[in-house]
Design an enzyme around this catalytic site. Structure first.
Site, PDB file in Angstrom:
ATOM      1  N   SER A 455       0.861  -1.188   0.000  1.00  0.00           N
ATOM      2  CA  SER A 455       0.000   0.000   0.000  1.00  0.00           C
ATOM      3  C   SER A 455       0.896   1.235   0.000  1.00  0.00           C
ATOM      4  O   SER A 455       1.785   1.361   0.852  1.00  0.00           O
ATOM      5  CB  SER A 455      -0.888   0.017   1.241  1.00  0.00           C
ATOM      6  OG  SER A 455      -1.712  -1.124   1.283  1.00  0.00           O
ATOM      7  N   CYS A 678      -7.097  -1.338   7.362  1.00  0.00           N
ATOM      8  CA  CYS A 678      -5.962  -1.863   6.608  1.00  0.00           C
ATOM      9  C   CYS A 678      -5.078  -2.676   7.545  1.00  0.00           C
ATOM     10  O   CYS A 678      -4.792  -2.239   8.663  1.00  0.00           O
ATOM     11  CB  CYS A 678      -5.152  -0.727   5.981  1.00  0.00           C
ATOM     12  SG  CYS A 678      -3.763  -1.335   4.983  1.00  0.00           S
ATOM     13  N   ASP A 724      -8.512  -2.863   3.083  1.00  0.00           N
ATOM     14  CA  ASP A 724      -7.317  -3.198   2.311  1.00  0.00           C
ATOM     15  C   ASP A 724      -6.529  -4.131   3.220  1.00  0.00           C
ATOM     16  O   ASP A 724      -5.662  -3.704   3.979  1.00  0.00           O
ATOM     17  CB  ASP A 724      -6.527  -1.929   1.997  1.00  0.00           C
ATOM     18  CG  ASP A 724      -5.262  -2.208   1.184  1.00  0.00           C
ATOM     19  OD1 ASP A 724      -5.056  -3.380   0.803  1.00  0.00           O
ATOM     20  OD2 ASP A 724      -4.481  -1.267   0.947  1.00  0.00           O
ATOM     21  N   TRP A 726      -4.775  -8.196   4.236  1.00  0.00           N
ATOM     22  CA  TRP A 726      -4.023  -9.340   3.720  1.00  0.00           C
ATOM     23  C   TRP A 726      -3.881 -10.371   4.821  1.00  0.00           C
ATOM     24  O   TRP A 726      -4.045 -10.070   5.999  1.00  0.00           O
ATOM     25  CB  TRP A 726      -2.649  -8.884   3.231  1.00  0.00           C
ATOM     26  CG  TRP A 726      -1.844  -8.197   4.289  1.00  0.00           C
ATOM     27  CD1 TRP A 726      -1.058  -8.778   5.249  1.00  0.00           C
ATOM     28  CD2 TRP A 726      -1.756  -6.777   4.515  1.00  0.00           C
ATOM     29  NE1 TRP A 726      -0.486  -7.821   6.042  1.00  0.00           N
ATOM     30  CE2 TRP A 726      -0.896  -6.581   5.617  1.00  0.00           C
ATOM     31  CE3 TRP A 726      -2.313  -5.657   3.885  1.00  0.00           C
ATOM     32  CZ2 TRP A 726      -0.573  -5.317   6.111  1.00  0.00           C
ATOM     33  CZ3 TRP A 726      -1.999  -4.402   4.386  1.00  0.00           C
ATOM     34  CH2 TRP A 726      -1.139  -4.237   5.484  1.00  0.00           C
TER      35      TRP A 726
END
Length: 727
Positions: A455, A678, A724, A726
């Protein structure tokens, strides 16, 4: 000018005019034609978007469509095609759905089958190349060539790629399956679902055997009709011009150093202007901040976008595999690679190249080796014991997990362990047994080395020609087992950047401590100077990058409140968000004074780290941003190893949200605010969502499970809740 010249010239003009307007002058003599729809025509007629015509022309019985964002679904599609060829002798047409029309999907011959290998992307969305396909399947008003939205009797197979830590796990594969069933299509076998959070490979292996068995029965084909035919022909070239050999260049433009658009197919070598450590001295981890100069590159970005960094494999793993393959002494030999079936297997990287270049730059030899490839390689073992070892790993899932997965073994390391070599010492031809594995098998079995995405942690409003990266370095000790001791494992992308940081600053990489002995393990080295030294100019190092667009964006209206939750490096895009607002505030204040910010919504950032002294990212910047935003910006920080709850448990970002529940609920419900998360999807993101459901449920006078979940769903539908994350 002579009169004869004038006559010749006039005659030439008349003839030219007759030729140019011949269609209008002689139209009456031509029969009139009625235009036909190429997409609904029965024959392909040369239409490149007609997959039915290609299927018939190639006498193929399988068509495989893949929805892929990063290339993984495409790899599995090709893998399925290869297995169909090996098992049944059936040829497949592997298709990017973006390149075809689907009006004639109802014309798939009765003795054929359609495979859908579909990844789920973002918030339960189709990948970019599968958007039209998914729309055509789900839209009841879309007509196939039969004039209806029906696919009666169409035989199909579905394998989905997803991640269970995300809310919409394998949603696209499930939707495709449901849409096809609704239209009367017939699924062969169970729907396969791969979970990237655990092991996509294992999920695929568990699914495929039952699927192929059912495929054999329904399609009336018998196993054993195919054979092991190579995908590629690898030949050594003696006298190819050196300047035309790819040595790690990622595109033809990079090889010829010609100008062009910089994207995923032609990354830009961005000079490093700043590379610094973010964690305090003495911390047991590294987190680096890198600034990349994009001036005059044509590259642009927006806050919230991702930057793709193209790493190379570590030199020790390159040497290890060269030695294990018996190629160390001819590593620089030029090789040409040709596909023996271009429709099924495209050469995955530019050629001609060299053995060492393929292993260093083009294929992912640093990943944990998959179970299926071990069975293929066992027949080339240097000893019967090595062959038995690989066959056991290939057939015994538990043994594979115990030795390979927990040991984090890469392919070169497995070959060494199988042969009884010591993987703790630097590999050489003398201490590494040689396997006679044909290089074409290596090329076809190991995936392409992919970019690592980060990012972007800056705003183009403040840094129009500079992309900032915030990267925590992945280093950890593996779990020891009976064949392999515990040892350090290094993430490829982050350690590649760490190497660049050391080089850019003229620093020496420190030794890494182990549990047994302090400071004895060397951090891996990478070929950071790039092919032909292209990534180094005097003392400046460069990083090959491209930008990937994102929908992770601030609301355009600054009056909307913003709540950002980003512990650890999850704070990266929010640094860009805050910079975006700072740039807007500067313009507003210049025009209207500080009172111009009076009706702006609040900007709240929830950050988390272990302590306030070691890993508090950008600690000195936040107060400066707060000054420029004149009270509109609030930072809340949770230090999990410094401040504790009364019962002794740790405090995380979700605990701070709960403390601020009245403010948070007011910003969302009354202020029409936006929420952004995020970071880690596995635990943090879920915990934050549960806390927000509690907050909103309570504010609505109900429960987290009912009112809270409903409100959160509404926020997502209105694009006011964005993630966002992961795993």
């Amino acid at each position: 000018m002579a009169s004869s010249d004038v006559i010749v010239l006039a005659l030439g003009v008349i003839l030219a005019a007759v030729y140019l307007f011949r269609d209008q002058l002689f139209a009456s003599s031509k029969p009139k034609t009625v235009p036909t729809s190429t997409s609904k025509a029965n024959a392909g007629g040369g239409n490149p978007r007609d997959f039915i015509a290609k299927l018939k022309e190639g006498k193929k019985r399988i068509v495989i469509f893949y929805g892929s964002q990063t290339g993984t679904a495409e790899e599995y599609a090709i893998r399925i095609a290869k297995e169909a060829k090996q098992k049944f002798g059936l040829a497949s047409l592997v298709c990017d759905p973006e390149e075809y029309d689907f009006e004639n999907l109802d014309q798939v011959p009765e003795d054929c089958c359609v495979f859908f290998v579909m990844a789920t992307y973002g918030e339960g969305e189709p990948t970019d190349n599968a958007v039209t396909l998914c729309q055509n399947l789900s839209d009841d008003s879309f007509e196939f060539s039969n004039g209806e939205h029906k696919l009666e009797g169409l035989k199909y197979v579905v394998f989905g790629l997803g991640n269970k830590t995300y809310e919409h796990y394998n949603l696209i594969a499930r939707n495709v399956d449901a849409d096809l069933t609704k239209m009367g299509a017939i699924r062969i076998g169970e729907r396969g679902e791969g979970d990237d959070d655990k092991s996509m490979e294992e999920d695929y292996l568990e699914w495929k055997d039952g699927m192929w068995e059912e495929f054999s029965r329904v399609m009336g084909v018998e196993e054993g009709q195919g054979g092991d035919t190579p995908d590629f022909a690898v030949t050594e070239v003696a006298d190819h011009p050196p300047e035309k050999v790819y040595l790690g260049e990622l595109s033809a433009r990079a090889l010829t150093r010609s100008k062009g658009i910089h994207d995923a197919k032609n990354p830009y070598p961005a000079p490093i202007t700043v590379a610094r450590e973010l964690f305090a001295e003495g911390a047991d981890r590294n987190c680096i901040h890198v600034e990349l100069n994009t001036e005059n590159s044509g590259i642009t970005y927006q806050h919230g976008d991702h930057v793709g960094v193209w790493p190379s494999n570590s030199e020790v793993e390159v040497d290890r595999l060269l030695c294990a393959l018996g190629l160390h002494d001819k590593k620089d030999t030029v090789i040409q690679i040709e596909s023996l079936d271009p429709a099924l297997a495209k050469v995955p990287f530019p050629v001609p190249t060299t053995y060492v270049t393929v292993l260093r730059h083009y294929i992912d030899i640093s990943a944990v080796a998959g179970r299926q490839i071990l069975g293929v390689l066992s027949k080339f073992a240097p000893t019967p014991d090595a062959e038995a070892f690989l066959k056991n790993l290939n057939s015994n899932k538990d043994e594979y997990n115990n030795i390979v997965t927990t040991g984090c073994l890469k392919l070169g390391e497995i070959l060494q362990v199988a042969a009884g070599n010591d993987i703790s010492v630097a590999p050489t031809p003398e201490n590494t047994s040689s396997w006679k594995i044909p290089f074409d098998i290596i090329v076809s079995s190991i995936p392409r080395l992919q970019p690592r995405y980060y990012s972007i942690s800056s705003s183009p409003k403040l840094y129009p020609h500079s992309i900032h990266v915030t990267c925590v370095v992945l280093q950890y000790e593996s779990v020891k087992n009976e064949r392999v001791p515990a040892r350090w494992v290094f993430g490829t992308g982050s350690n590649f950047l760490l190497n660049l940081k050391y080089a850019a600053n003229g620093e020496q990489a420190p030794l890494v401590d182990t549990k047994e002995e302090p400071a004895r393990v060397l951090t891996p080295k990478y070929a950071i100077e790039g092919p032909r030294g292209a990534y180094k100019q005097e003392t400046v190092f460069k990083v090959p990058i491209h930008v990937r667009r994102s929908t992770f964006r601030l609301p355009t209206n600054p009056k909307s409140p913003v709540i950002m939750i980003g512990p650890g490096t999850g704070v990266a895009p929010f640094r860009g968000f805050v910079q975006e607002r700072v740039a807007m505030a500067r313009r507003t204040i210049e025009k209207n004074g500080p009172e111009g910010l009076a009706d702006w919504g609040s900007i709240r950032l929830y950050f988390g780290s272990r302590t306030s002294t070691q890993d508090f990212l950008y600690k000195d910047e936040w107060p400066e941003y707060a000054k420029e935003l004149h009270g509109k910006f609030t930072l809340r920080a949770a230090f999990s190893r410094e401040v504790y709850k009364p019962d002794g448990s740790k405090i995380y970002v979700q605990d701070l949200l709960w403390e601020d529940r009245e403010t948070v609920a007011d910003a969302i419900l009354n202020g029409k605010g936006y929420v952004y998360i995020c970071g880690d999807a596995r635990s943090m993101s879920k915990a934050v969502e549960e806390t927000l459901s509690r907050i909103l449920g309570e504010a609505k006078g109900g429960s987290a499970e009912v009112e809270g979940v409903a409100e959160l769903k509404l926020l997502k539908e209105r694009s006011r809740f964005l993630t966002d994350v992961w795993s």
